[in-house]
Motif scaffolding. Sequence first.
Motif, PDB file in Angstrom:
ATOM      1  N   ARG A 107       0.842  -1.207   0.000  1.00 34.87           N
ATOM      2  CA  ARG A 107       0.000   0.000   0.000  1.00 34.87           C
ATOM      3  C   ARG A 107       0.877   1.257   0.000  1.00 34.87           C
ATOM      4  O   ARG A 107       0.460   2.296   0.501  1.00 34.87           O
ATOM      5  CB  ARG A 107      -0.892   0.017   1.247  1.00 34.87           C
ATOM      6  N   CYS A 108       2.110   1.096  -0.528  1.00 36.09           N
ATOM      7  CA  CYS A 108       3.048   2.231  -0.483  1.00 36.09           C
ATOM      8  C   CYS A 108       2.769   3.249  -1.580  1.00 36.09           C
ATOM      9  O   CYS A 108       3.206   4.399  -1.486  1.00 36.09           O
ATOM     10  CB  CYS A 108       4.482   1.731  -0.596  1.00 36.09           C
ATOM     11  N   ALA A 290      12.369  -2.186   0.172  1.00 45.46           N
ATOM     12  CA  ALA A 290      11.766  -2.130  -1.171  1.00 45.46           C
ATOM     13  C   ALA A 290      11.840  -0.692  -1.694  1.00 45.46           C
ATOM     14  O   ALA A 290      11.694   0.260  -0.920  1.00 45.46           O
ATOM     15  CB  ALA A 290      10.320  -2.594  -1.101  1.00 45.46           C
ATOM     16  N   GLY A 291      12.026  -0.552  -2.998  1.00 47.98           N
ATOM     17  CA  GLY A 291      12.054   0.779  -3.616  1.00 47.98           C
ATOM     18  C   GLY A 291      10.754   1.535  -3.367  1.00 47.98           C
ATOM     19  O   GLY A 291      10.756   2.746  -3.128  1.00 47.98           O
ATOM     20  N   PHE A 292       9.600   0.802  -3.407  1.00 45.45           N
ATOM     21  CA  PHE A 292       8.324   1.513  -3.196  1.00 45.45           C
ATOM     22  C   PHE A 292       8.176   1.973  -1.740  1.00 45.45           C
ATOM     23  O   PHE A 292       7.426   2.900  -1.473  1.00 45.45           O
ATOM     24  CB  PHE A 292       7.106   0.716  -3.701  1.00 45.45           C
ATOM     25  N   HIS A 293       8.903   1.321  -0.826  1.00 46.39           N
ATOM     26  CA  HIS A 293       8.873   1.773   0.569  1.00 46.39           C
ATOM     27  C   HIS A 293       9.610   3.108   0.700  1.00 46.39           C
ATOM     28  O   HIS A 293       9.112   4.053   1.337  1.00 46.39           O
ATOM     29  CB  HIS A 293       9.509   0.705   1.467  1.00 46.39           C
ATOM     30  N   GLN A 294      10.797   3.198   0.067  1.00 45.01           N
ATOM     31  CA  GLN A 294      11.538   4.464   0.109  1.00 45.01           C
ATOM     32  C   GLN A 294      10.734   5.574  -0.591  1.00 45.01           C
ATOM     33  O   GLN A 294      10.699   6.719  -0.106  1.00 45.01           O
ATOM     34  CB  GLN A 294      12.927   4.280  -0.543  1.00 45.01           C
ATOM     35  N   TYR A 296       7.501   5.799  -0.669  1.00 46.26           N
ATOM     36  CA  TYR A 296       6.467   6.171   0.307  1.00 46.26           C
ATOM     37  C   TYR A 296       7.052   7.117   1.366  1.00 46.26           C
ATOM     38  O   TYR A 296       6.459   8.150   1.704  1.00 46.26           O
ATOM     39  CB  TYR A 296       5.913   4.894   0.968  1.00 46.26           C
ATOM     40  N   ARG A 297       8.255   6.751   1.868  1.00 46.31           N
ATOM     41  CA  ARG A 297       8.886   7.583   2.914  1.00 46.31           C
ATOM     42  C   ARG A 297       9.204   8.981   2.364  1.00 46.31           C
ATOM     43  O   ARG A 297       9.105   9.959   3.080  1.00 46.31           O
ATOM     44  CB  ARG A 297      10.179   6.927   3.424  1.00 46.31           C
ATOM     45  N   ARG A 298       9.598   9.027   1.092  1.00 47.13           N
ATOM     46  CA  ARG A 298       9.890  10.342   0.480  1.00 47.13           C
ATOM     47  C   ARG A 298       8.634  11.200   0.464  1.00 47.13           C
ATOM     48  O   ARG A 298       8.677  12.382   0.771  1.00 47.13           O
ATOM     49  CB  ARG A 298      10.382  10.165  -0.965  1.00 47.13           C
ATOM     50  N   ARG A 299       7.514  10.573   0.098  1.00 48.07           N
ATOM     51  CA  ARG A 299       6.254  11.334   0.073  1.00 48.07           C
ATOM     52  C   ARG A 299       5.879  11.824   1.465  1.00 48.07           C
ATOM     53  O   ARG A 299       5.244  12.872   1.605  1.00 48.07           O
ATOM     54  CB  ARG A 299       5.137  10.474  -0.506  1.00 48.07           C
ATOM     55  N   ARG A 301       7.961  12.833   3.524  1.00 53.63           N
ATOM     56  CA  ARG A 301       9.106  13.707   3.856  1.00 53.63           C
ATOM     57  C   ARG A 301       9.932  13.123   4.989  1.00 53.63           C
ATOM     58  O   ARG A 301      10.412  13.845   5.868  1.00 53.63           O
ATOM     59  CB  ARG A 301       8.618  15.121   4.221  1.00 53.63           C
ATOM     60  N   ALA A 302      10.085  11.801   4.992  1.00 54.59           N
ATOM     61  CA  ALA A 302      10.917  11.131   6.009  1.00 54.59           C
ATOM     62  C   ALA A 302      11.686   9.983   5.350  1.00 54.59           C
ATOM     63  O   ALA A 302      11.604   8.837   5.805  1.00 54.59           O
ATOM     64  CB  ALA A 302      10.040  10.610   7.131  1.00 54.59           C
ATOM     65  N   PRO A 303      12.416  10.286   4.244  1.00 57.42           N
ATOM     66  CA  PRO A 303      13.104   9.171   3.569  1.00 57.42           C
ATOM     67  C   PRO A 303      14.196   8.583   4.449  1.00 57.42           C
ATOM     68  O   PRO A 303      14.757   9.275   5.302  1.00 57.42           O
ATOM     69  CB  PRO A 303      13.713   9.830   2.324  1.00 57.42           C
ATOM     70  N   PHE A 304      14.473   7.293   4.229  1.00 54.89           N
ATOM     71  CA  PHE A 304      15.650   6.694   4.859  1.00 54.89           C
ATOM     72  C   PHE A 304      16.871   7.369   4.251  1.00 54.89           C
ATOM     73  O   PHE A 304      16.856   7.741   3.070  1.00 54.89           O
ATOM     74  CB  PHE A 304      15.730   5.200   4.533  1.00 54.89           C
ATOM     75  N   GLY A 305      17.956   7.474   5.030  1.00 56.59           N
ATOM     76  CA  GLY A 305      19.208   7.960   4.478  1.00 56.59           C
ATOM     77  C   GLY A 305      19.669   6.985   3.398  1.00 56.59           C
ATOM     78  O   GLY A 305      19.587   5.770   3.592  1.00 56.59           O
ATOM     79  N   GLU A 306      20.096   7.506   2.248  1.00 58.32           N
ATOM     80  CA  GLU A 306      20.597   6.614   1.189  1.00 58.32           C
ATOM     81  C   GLU A 306      22.021   6.212   1.555  1.00 58.32           C
ATOM     82  O   GLU A 306      22.812   7.050   1.980  1.00 58.32           O
ATOM     83  CB  GLU A 306      20.608   7.347  -0.171  1.00 58.32           C
ATOM     84  N   ALA A 307      22.311   4.926   1.406  1.00 59.12           N
ATOM     85  CA  ALA A 307      23.676   4.468   1.753  1.00 59.12           C
ATOM     86  C   ALA A 307      24.595   4.683   0.552  1.00 59.12           C
ATOM     87  O   ALA A 307      24.144   4.751  -0.561  1.00 59.12           O
ATOM     88  CB  ALA A 307      23.640   3.014   2.133  1.00 59.12           C
TER      89      ALA A 307
END
Length: 307
Positions: A107-108, A290-294, A296-299, A301-307
């Motif tokens: 549901r991301c 998952a890419g769709f999880h990141q 979702y987090r971007r939307r 405004r709380a993305p995971f830090g990219e490694a």
Amino acid sequence: MWKDWIRPYVRPLPQWSVVAVAPPQQVVTATLHWDGHSADVTADHTVASLVPLVIATSLDAGQHPVLEYRDSASGKLLGFLRLVQATSIVIEKSTLTLYHVAAGEHRCLGWPLRPWNGWLQNRLMRKSRAPQHFAPEPTAVQQLMIAYLCPRPVVLVSVDAPGHQNIFPMDLIGPLQRSGLFSLALRNTNISVPVMREVRQVALSNMPAPMKAAIYKLAEHHKHPLQDWSALPFPVRPSREFGIPAAAAALRIQELTIVHSQEVGSHMLFLGRIVSDEQLEEGTQLHHTAGFHQAYRRRQRAPFGEA
Ligand SMILES: Cc1cc2nc3c(=O)[nH]c(=O)nc-3n(C[C@H](O)[C@H](O)[C@H](O)COP(=O)(O)O)c2cc1C
């Protein structure tokens, strides 16, 4: 920019996102639901095989449980997997239950992007699939991405036996909390599988996110053993009890005694007990989600830090 708006409609999201997360991840909660019961399995489920896709847990959640992933902060449902009980494994006093994945949805992304992105991703997978090469079906890869909604930490596994030494990255790993066991799912083709079954000892280096490039480079050792510990691009230190070389820069080094191994589909499932646990550094660990999880987090405004 119009290009940013149009991009998701012409190009699929990446399947995987390589991210920096402080361990243990608590961003996503995994819960099993069955017959009116529910139980938190955030630290008690793992992938046991990719073909077929099999999930292991130390709970017996009946024949047809649902595994739900929710954002811990908001409670929002991110995705779920419908499971079907396949078999169980009894080790010492613990029982693990293995489940096939029958279906799953995330549901991301909203409608219509969710089905459209899935279609684009599946089309790309079918195009780039080499016929004789091991590759799960696109539907199973979509389900695997849902299992990665709980960001999975990456470790380097070290093996050290007379005549064979190796170190390679793994993320199909995890504690199975209620049983006290720890699992590693390793492709049957991995060069170190027979040695690990024999020596039954490994060291796990929990790796800092900034070492991503060096970690990925070691993926070649799934096929080729390491010639010499001194050939590694980073220093090693002996693990506490077994003296197995592990990454000196690891956040944490754990040693595992393997108490059981068995083939599950495409993978050898190793089950072990932690015999030592050295917490060495604070910091973010390399994780996969998952890419769709990141997205979702971007939307949010709380993305995971990219490694
Ligand atoms: C960060 C990372 C984690 C990996 N984790 C696992 C794992 O848990 N189990 C496994 O069997 N292979 C794992 N692999 C290995 C790859 O799936 C793959 O088998 C390996 O890179 C060889 O590639 P090929 O056989 O597809 O050419 C990992 C690779 C990387 C880079």
